[in-house]
Design a protein around this motif. Structure first.
Motif, mmCIF file in Angstrom:
data_model
loop_
_atom_site.group_PDB
_atom_site.id
_atom_site.type_symbol
_atom_site.label_atom_id
_atom_site.label_comp_id
_atom_site.label_asym_id
_atom_site.label_seq_id
_atom_site.Cartn_x
_atom_site.Cartn_y
_atom_site.Cartn_z
ATOM 1 N N UNK A 204 0.822 -1.218 0.000
ATOM 2 C CA UNK A 204 0.000 0.000 0.000
ATOM 3 C C UNK A 204 0.851 1.262 0.000
ATOM 4 N N UNK A 205 2.079 1.161 0.534
ATOM 5 C CA UNK A 205 2.976 2.318 0.582
ATOM 6 C C UNK A 205 4.052 2.269 -0.493
ATOM 7 N N UNK A 206 3.989 1.255 -1.344
ATOM 8 C CA UNK A 206 4.990 1.088 -2.398
ATOM 9 C C UNK A 206 4.280 0.853 -3.733
ATOM 10 N N UNK A 207 3.545 1.826 -4.215
ATOM 11 C CA UNK A 207 2.701 1.619 -5.404
ATOM 12 C C UNK A 207 3.466 1.261 -6.664
ATOM 13 N N UNK A 208 4.764 1.565 -6.701
ATOM 14 C CA UNK A 208 5.553 1.263 -7.901
ATOM 15 C C UNK A 208 6.039 -0.182 -7.927
ATOM 16 N N UNK A 209 5.935 -0.895 -6.793
ATOM 17 C CA UNK A 209 6.420 -2.263 -6.692
ATOM 18 C C UNK A 209 5.299 -3.274 -6.867
ATOM 19 N N UNK A 225 -7.882 -11.669 0.860
ATOM 20 C CA UNK A 225 -8.938 -10.770 1.337
ATOM 21 C C UNK A 225 -8.340 -9.459 1.845
ATOM 22 N N UNK A 226 -7.205 -9.559 2.551
ATOM 23 C CA UNK A 226 -6.531 -8.357 3.032
ATOM 24 C C UNK A 226 -6.079 -7.479 1.872
ATOM 25 N N UNK A 227 -5.527 -8.098 0.828
ATOM 26 C CA UNK A 227 -5.077 -7.341 -0.342
ATOM 27 C C UNK A 227 -6.228 -6.596 -1.001
ATOM 28 N N UNK A 228 -7.384 -7.232 -1.074
ATOM 29 C CA UNK A 228 -8.580 -6.568 -1.617
ATOM 30 C C UNK A 228 -9.005 -5.410 -0.715
ATOM 31 N N UNK A 229 -8.980 -5.641 0.585
ATOM 32 C CA UNK A 229 -9.447 -4.638 1.551
ATOM 33 C C UNK A 229 -8.620 -3.363 1.495
ATOM 34 N N UNK A 230 -7.287 -3.510 1.353
ATOM 35 C CA UNK A 230 -6.431 -2.317 1.357
ATOM 36 C C UNK A 230 -6.061 -1.884 -0.064
ATOM 37 N N UNK A 232 -4.620 -3.394 -2.774
ATOM 38 C CA UNK A 232 -3.318 -3.688 -3.386
ATOM 39 C C UNK A 232 -3.361 -4.990 -4.188
ATOM 40 N N UNK A 233 -4.550 -5.541 -4.392
ATOM 41 C CA UNK A 233 -4.669 -6.824 -5.089
ATOM 42 C C UNK A 233 -4.050 -6.778 -6.481
ATOM 43 N N UNK A 234 -4.107 -5.613 -7.112
ATOM 44 C CA UNK A 234 -3.536 -5.477 -8.447
ATOM 45 C C UNK A 234 -2.029 -5.489 -8.479
ATOM 46 N N UNK A 235 -1.404 -5.399 -7.305
ATOM 47 C CA UNK A 235 0.059 -5.404 -7.225
ATOM 48 C C UNK A 235 0.615 -6.775 -6.847
ATOM 49 N N UNK A 236 -0.264 -7.750 -6.637
ATOM 50 C CA UNK A 236 0.178 -9.063 -6.164
ATOM 51 C C UNK A 236 -0.304 -10.153 -7.107
ATOM 52 N N UNK A 237 0.596 -11.039 -7.502
ATOM 53 C CA UNK A 237 0.236 -12.193 -8.328
ATOM 54 C C UNK A 237 0.452 -13.465 -7.510
#
Length: 351
Positions: A204-209, A225-230, A232-237
């Motif tokens: 959430x604090x590293x949008x470029x990564x 679920x946590x990634x969706x909540x905050x 950042x799901x689009x940053x994680x594969x």
């Protein structure tokens, strides 16, 4: 020489991989291995040709006396081992000792911890007094060696690195000397010990990564679920469990770990063998291989701010380390052939 590898439980992790490497490397060294798993939960983790004996089913409700009794029953109709290699729990040393005394065997009990001793004590799996039931001890990290030597004479402790099967390298990172790809790679069990929640939060604090996660475990659904909540799901594969995780990501800037504790993280050496520097919490074992600005970086355990600050500094200068080949050179010192030759020599001296 007959060696019983006595292990309480097993799934698909680093300890299991080390055992498989040992069986492969030492099978032609006039050593015959049996794997005795006290509690089996249906996971087939060994090759079919291994002499494997699961003795009990289901993890709950067993006692130390039951473990000793069921192993003694097994030995009633089977050859007695020259060495019992007590893997993991210090309680395995007690089981081995009780059975050896029951049959009046001259069998040597050798402990082989894969986590810091205090982690077993906290979880109720035995401590130093139980470990003292062993005749000898193998230490996979200098930290474990140093801790054991506080209570046990050093002549009974042997420093043996964790082995890594170093094969063909699938890639060398393309980002060295070039613009960062801003890709981090995590490989391993997705459990609370690994603390991947920290990595998800930091996104959430590293949008470029971005973060690629290879593995499976009980926390996958919670972390998704946590990634969706905050947001950042689009940053994680999420890649799931892979037999060969290094095929999954052809480019990455670094391998990242967030563990709360480790004995010696084998997967970090595997990453280095592919030229990936390691960014990790300062857990036991890691300090031996992560040299700042050479093979990677350390940050504080369970501290989001220190990781965020570190990655921001890396982003500002445009690269992780100067030369990926330093990682490869270090990894090669853990090559399974060298490590297992040392272990073979030690085990033969004990009988």
């Amino acid at each position: 020489m007959l060696i019983d590898v006595l292990i309480p439980v097993a799934e698909k992790g680093g300890v299991e991989n080390v055992i498989k490497i040992m069986l492969q490397e030492l099978e032609s060294a006039k050593m015959y291995f049996r794997v005795i798993q006290l509690v089996w939960e249906g996971t087939f983790w060994l090759p079919e040709n291994v002499d494997f004996h699961p003795l009990l089913e289901g993890r709950k409700g067993h006692t130390l006396q039951e473990f000793a009794d069921i192993y003694a029953d097994f030995l009633k109709n089977n050859d007695k081992p020259d060495i019992i290699l007590a893997v993991g729990w210090p309680y395995m040393c007690c089981v081995g000792r009780a059975v050896a005394e029951y049959y009046k065997m001259e069998t040597k009990i050798v402990s082989w911890l894969h986590n810091p001793l205090e982690r077993y004590e906290v979880r109720g799996y035995g401590g130093i007094e139980e470990l003292k039931q062993a005749d000898y001890h193998l230490a996979i990290s200098q930290a474990i060696y140093d801790h054991l030597s506080m209570f046990i004479n050093e002549k009974y402790i042997f420093r043996v690195k964790n082995p890594v099967k170093i094969g063909k390298r699938h890639f060398l990172p393309v980002s060295y000397g070039k613009k960062l790809c801003h890709k981090l790679l995590s490989v391993g069990r997705i459990e609370s010990q690994k603390n991947l929640e920290l990595l998800v939060r930091c996104m959430a604090d590293l949008p470029q990564w971005s973060l690629d996660i290879v593995g499976d475990g009980s926390q996958v659904d919670y972390l998704k679920a946590l990634a969706e909540k905050i947001d950042v799901a689009g940053h994680i594969r999420w890649h799931g469990w892979k037999e060969d995780p290094w095929h999954c990501v052809e480019t990455a800037d670094a391998f990242i770990m967030s563990s709360i504790y480790e004995g010696f993280p084998l997967v970090a050496i595997e990453a280095m063998s592919h030229g990936l520097p390691v960014i990790s919490t300062s857990v036991d074992g890691i300090a031996e291989i992560v040299k700042e600005d050479v093979t990677g970086y350390l940050y504080d355990i369970n501290n989001d701010d220190t990781l965020i600050s570190l990655l921001e500094k890396i982003d500002a200068r445009g690269y992780v380390v100067n030369n990926c080949y330093e990682c490869i050179r270090l990894a090669e010192s853990y090559d399974s052939r060298q490590v297992m030759e040392k272990m073979r020599s030690i085990l033969w001296k004990l009988i």
